[in-house]
Design a protein around this motif. Structure first.
Motif, PDB file in Angstrom:
ATOM      1  N   LYS A   1       0.835  -1.208   0.000  1.00  0.00           N
ATOM      2  CA  LYS A   1       0.000   0.000   0.000  1.00  0.00           C
ATOM      3  C   LYS A   1       0.867   1.254   0.000  1.00  0.00           C
ATOM      4  O   LYS A   1       0.541   2.244  -0.664  1.00  0.00           O
ATOM      5  N   ALA A   2       1.974   1.208   0.729  1.00  0.00           N
ATOM      6  CA  ALA A   2       2.884   2.359   0.763  1.00  0.00           C
ATOM      7  C   ALA A   2       3.455   2.627  -0.624  1.00  0.00           C
ATOM      8  O   ALA A   2       3.506   3.775  -1.077  1.00  0.00           O
ATOM      9  N   VAL A   3       3.860   1.582  -1.313  1.00  0.00           N
ATOM     10  CA  VAL A   3       4.413   1.729  -2.663  1.00  0.00           C
ATOM     11  C   VAL A   3       3.346   2.261  -3.612  1.00  0.00           C
ATOM     12  O   VAL A   3       3.612   3.141  -4.442  1.00  0.00           O
ATOM     13  N   LYS A   4       2.128   1.738  -3.475  1.00  0.00           N
ATOM     14  CA  LYS A   4       1.020   2.195  -4.328  1.00  0.00           C
ATOM     15  C   LYS A   4       0.777   3.695  -4.154  1.00  0.00           C
ATOM     16  O   LYS A   4       0.424   4.394  -5.104  1.00  0.00           O
TER      17      LYS A   4
ATOM     18  N   GLY B   1      15.293  13.740  -4.001  1.00  0.00           N
ATOM     19  CA  GLY B   1      14.505  13.229  -5.116  1.00  0.00           C
ATOM     20  C   GLY B   1      14.601  11.749  -5.404  1.00  0.00           C
ATOM     21  O   GLY B   1      14.076  11.272  -6.412  1.00  0.00           O
ATOM     22  N   GLN B   2      15.255  10.988  -4.528  1.00  0.00           N
ATOM     23  CA  GLN B   2      15.381   9.563  -4.757  1.00  0.00           C
ATOM     24  C   GLN B   2      14.466   8.774  -3.820  1.00  0.00           C
ATOM     25  O   GLN B   2      13.890   9.318  -2.892  1.00  0.00           O
ATOM     26  N   THR B   3      14.352   7.483  -4.082  1.00  0.00           N
ATOM     27  CA  THR B   3      13.480   6.603  -3.303  1.00  0.00           C
ATOM     28  C   THR B   3      14.327   5.621  -2.514  1.00  0.00           C
ATOM     29  O   THR B   3      15.300   5.081  -3.034  1.00  0.00           O
ATOM     30  N   VAL B   4      13.938   5.379  -1.265  1.00  0.00           N
ATOM     31  CA  VAL B   4      14.670   4.422  -0.422  1.00  0.00           C
ATOM     32  C   VAL B   4      13.669   3.472   0.228  1.00  0.00           C
ATOM     33  O   VAL B   4      12.835   3.890   1.028  1.00  0.00           O
ATOM     34  N   TYR B   5      13.764   2.187  -0.128  1.00  0.00           N
ATOM     35  CA  TYR B   5      12.913   1.173   0.479  1.00  0.00           C
ATOM     36  C   TYR B   5      13.785   0.156   1.216  1.00  0.00           C
ATOM     37  O   TYR B   5      14.864  -0.207   0.736  1.00  0.00           O
TER      38      TYR B   5
ATOM     39  N   PRO C   1       6.091  -2.725  -8.324  1.00  0.00           N
ATOM     40  CA  PRO C   1       6.310  -1.517  -7.526  1.00  0.00           C
ATOM     41  C   PRO C   1       6.668  -0.284  -8.338  1.00  0.00           C
ATOM     42  O   PRO C   1       6.827   0.804  -7.789  1.00  0.00           O
ATOM     43  N   LEU C   2       6.799  -0.440  -9.650  1.00  0.00           N
ATOM     44  CA  LEU C   2       7.300   0.654 -10.476  1.00  0.00           C
ATOM     45  C   LEU C   2       6.177   1.444 -11.136  1.00  0.00           C
ATOM     46  O   LEU C   2       5.133   0.903 -11.476  1.00  0.00           O
ATOM     47  N   THR C   3       6.424   2.736 -11.331  1.00  0.00           N
ATOM     48  CA  THR C   3       5.475   3.591 -12.030  1.00  0.00           C
ATOM     49  C   THR C   3       5.591   3.333 -13.538  1.00  0.00           C
ATOM     50  O   THR C   3       6.536   2.676 -14.005  1.00  0.00           O
ATOM     51  N   LYS C   4       4.648   3.877 -14.306  1.00  0.00           N
ATOM     52  CA  LYS C   4       4.673   3.690 -15.762  1.00  0.00           C
ATOM     53  C   LYS C   4       5.958   4.263 -16.362  1.00  0.00           C
ATOM     54  O   LYS C   4       6.555   3.667 -17.255  1.00  0.00           O
ATOM     55  N   ARG C   5       6.392   5.417 -15.857  1.00  0.00           N
ATOM     56  CA  ARG C   5       7.610   6.041 -16.377  1.00  0.00           C
ATOM     57  C   ARG C   5       8.833   5.183 -16.040  1.00  0.00           C
ATOM     58  O   ARG C   5       9.728   4.998 -16.877  1.00  0.00           O
ATOM     59  N   GLU C   6       8.872   4.641 -14.826  1.00  0.00           N
ATOM     60  CA  GLU C   6       9.994   3.780 -14.433  1.00  0.00           C
ATOM     61  C   GLU C   6      10.029   2.520 -15.293  1.00  0.00           C
ATOM     62  O   GLU C   6      11.100   2.055 -15.689  1.00  0.00           O
ATOM     63  N   LEU C   7       8.849   1.971 -15.601  1.00  0.00           N
ATOM     64  CA  LEU C   7       8.789   0.790 -16.467  1.00  0.00           C
ATOM     65  C   LEU C   7       9.265   1.136 -17.881  1.00  0.00           C
ATOM     66  O   LEU C   7       9.928   0.323 -18.530  1.00  0.00           O
ATOM     67  N   GLN C   8       8.928   2.334 -18.337  1.00  0.00           N
ATOM     68  CA  GLN C   8       9.376   2.772 -19.655  1.00  0.00           C
ATOM     69  C   GLN C   8      10.904   2.835 -19.714  1.00  0.00           C
ATOM     70  O   GLN C   8      11.527   2.380 -20.681  1.00  0.00           O
ATOM     71  N   ILE C   9      11.500   3.387 -18.665  1.00  0.00           N
ATOM     72  CA  ILE C   9      12.962   3.505 -18.614  1.00  0.00           C
ATOM     73  C   ILE C   9      13.601   2.135 -18.448  1.00  0.00           C
ATOM     74  O   ILE C   9      14.622   1.836 -19.073  1.00  0.00           O
ATOM     75  N   LEU C  10      13.001   1.290 -17.632  1.00  0.00           N
ATOM     76  CA  LEU C  10      13.523  -0.060 -17.446  1.00  0.00           C
ATOM     77  C   LEU C  10      13.466  -0.834 -18.756  1.00  0.00           C
ATOM     78  O   LEU C  10      14.392  -1.577 -19.098  1.00  0.00           O
ATOM     79  N   SER C  11      12.397  -0.637 -19.504  1.00  0.00           N
ATOM     80  CA  SER C  11      12.274  -1.288 -20.808  1.00  0.00           C
ATOM     81  C   SER C  11      13.370  -0.817 -21.755  1.00  0.00           C
ATOM     82  O   SER C  11      13.961  -1.608 -22.498  1.00  0.00           O
ATOM     83  N   ALA C  12      13.671   0.489 -21.689  1.00  0.00           N
ATOM     84  CA  ALA C  12      14.731   1.045 -22.535  1.00  0.00           C
ATOM     85  C   ALA C  12      16.099   0.481 -22.158  1.00  0.00           C
ATOM     86  O   ALA C  12      16.991   0.374 -23.004  1.00  0.00           O
ATOM     87  N   LEU C  13      16.255   0.112 -20.892  1.00  0.00           N
ATOM     88  CA  LEU C  13      17.524  -0.452 -20.433  1.00  0.00           C
ATOM     89  C   LEU C  13      17.811  -1.822 -21.043  1.00  0.00           C
ATOM     90  O   LEU C  13      18.944  -2.294 -21.016  1.00  0.00           O
TER      91      LEU C  13
ATOM     92  N   GLY D   1      10.029   6.753   0.973  1.00  0.00           N
ATOM     93  CA  GLY D   1      10.900   5.942   1.813  1.00  0.00           C
ATOM     94  C   GLY D   1      10.089   5.019   2.702  1.00  0.00           C
ATOM     95  O   GLY D   1       8.973   5.363   3.106  1.00  0.00           O
ATOM     96  N   TYR D   2      10.643   3.847   2.997  1.00  0.00           N
ATOM     97  CA  TYR D   2       9.985   2.888   3.889  1.00  0.00           C
ATOM     98  C   TYR D   2      11.088   2.181   4.675  1.00  0.00           C
ATOM     99  O   TYR D   2      11.872   1.429   4.108  1.00  0.00           O
ATOM    100  N   LEU D   3      11.151   2.460   5.983  1.00  0.00           N
ATOM    101  CA  LEU D   3      12.182   1.880   6.845  1.00  0.00           C
ATOM    102  C   LEU D   3      11.554   1.182   8.039  1.00  0.00           C
ATOM    103  O   LEU D   3      10.478   1.571   8.495  1.00  0.00           O
ATOM    104  N   LEU D   4      12.261   0.184   8.549  1.00  0.00           N
ATOM    105  CA  LEU D   4      11.845  -0.474   9.779  1.00  0.00           C
ATOM    106  C   LEU D   4      12.557   0.166  10.964  1.00  0.00           C
ATOM    107  O   LEU D   4      13.679   0.660  10.832  1.00  0.00           O
TER     108      LEU D   4
END
Length: 201
Positions: free
Chosen positions: A92-95, A121-125, A140-152, A100-103
């Motif tokens: 739910k936090a990622v959604k 501006g970065q994410t820390v889980y 856990p990735l946004t559409k833009r992150e998936l687009q960049i990951l696909s480009a990778l 950031g999400y820490l224990l």
């Protein structure tokens, strides 16, 4: 100066966290609440850079606060700091795009560093929660992150990817950092392989 609002229902922990954060020359705690409803009200009023939220609190839990903050005009970042390593909480936090999400059993230096990293501006889980946590339906990735990951998949050159998706190189590097953090991977190749294995790309 990074401004922080702290929401924690256990008074002793809240006081300890406030003391810890105020010891840092570049951090300032603007306020503390012991319940979610008060925290939401104060955050919208005080507009801190970072909202540091516990999950289980009276009146409104931290994830519900994060949801309402995401839907508001507040432009700060949410970091969840919790005792609970529950899959449903983390999902739910990622959604809700918490940054950031820490224990709570993490070293205090990790909390300080996470605040500064998220502010930039970065994410820390929490890595213990990421690995093996997500299925195809729980990417856990946004559409833009998936687009960049696909480009990778076809290029590891940041400049080429930036040109392909019409973003600055620095922005691409930030996205890649977020992708590695969210997927719990240590390299671009590992992130691509994980995504393909789970059917995200």
């Amino acid at each position: 100066m990074i401004t922080i609002y702290l929401a924690e229902d256990q008074v002793m922990i809240a006081q300890a966290l406030q003391t810890l954060l105020d010891l840092e020359a570049d951090l300032k705690v603007l306020g503390v609440a012991n319940d979610g409803q008060q925290a939401l009200k104060d955050i919208l009023e005080l507009k801190p850079d970072i909202a540091l939220l516990d999950i289980e609190m009276p009146h409104l839990n931290g994830l519900d606060v994060a949801t309402q903050l995401r839907e508001s005009v507040w432009s700060g970042k949410v970091i969840v700091l919790t005792t609970f390593a529950r899959k449903e909480y983390f999902a739910k936090a990622v959604k809700n795009e918490v940054a950031g999400y820490l224990l709570k059993d993490s070293p205090s230096v990790d909390l300080i560093q996470t605040i500064k990293t998220v502010f930039n501006g970065q994410t820390v889980y929490e890595s213990r929660l990421v690995k093996g946590m997500f299925t195809k339906e729980e990417c856990p990735l946004t559409k833009r992150e998936l687009q960049i990951l696909s480009a990778l998949q076809t290029s590891s050159n940041t400049q080429q990817i930036a040109q392909k998706v019409y973003l600055a190189e620095g922005t691409i590097r930030n996205y890649i950092s977020a992708i590695l953090s969210k997927t719990g991977t240590s390299s671009r190749l590992e992130a691509v392989l994980l995504a393909k294995e789970n059917g995200w790309i």
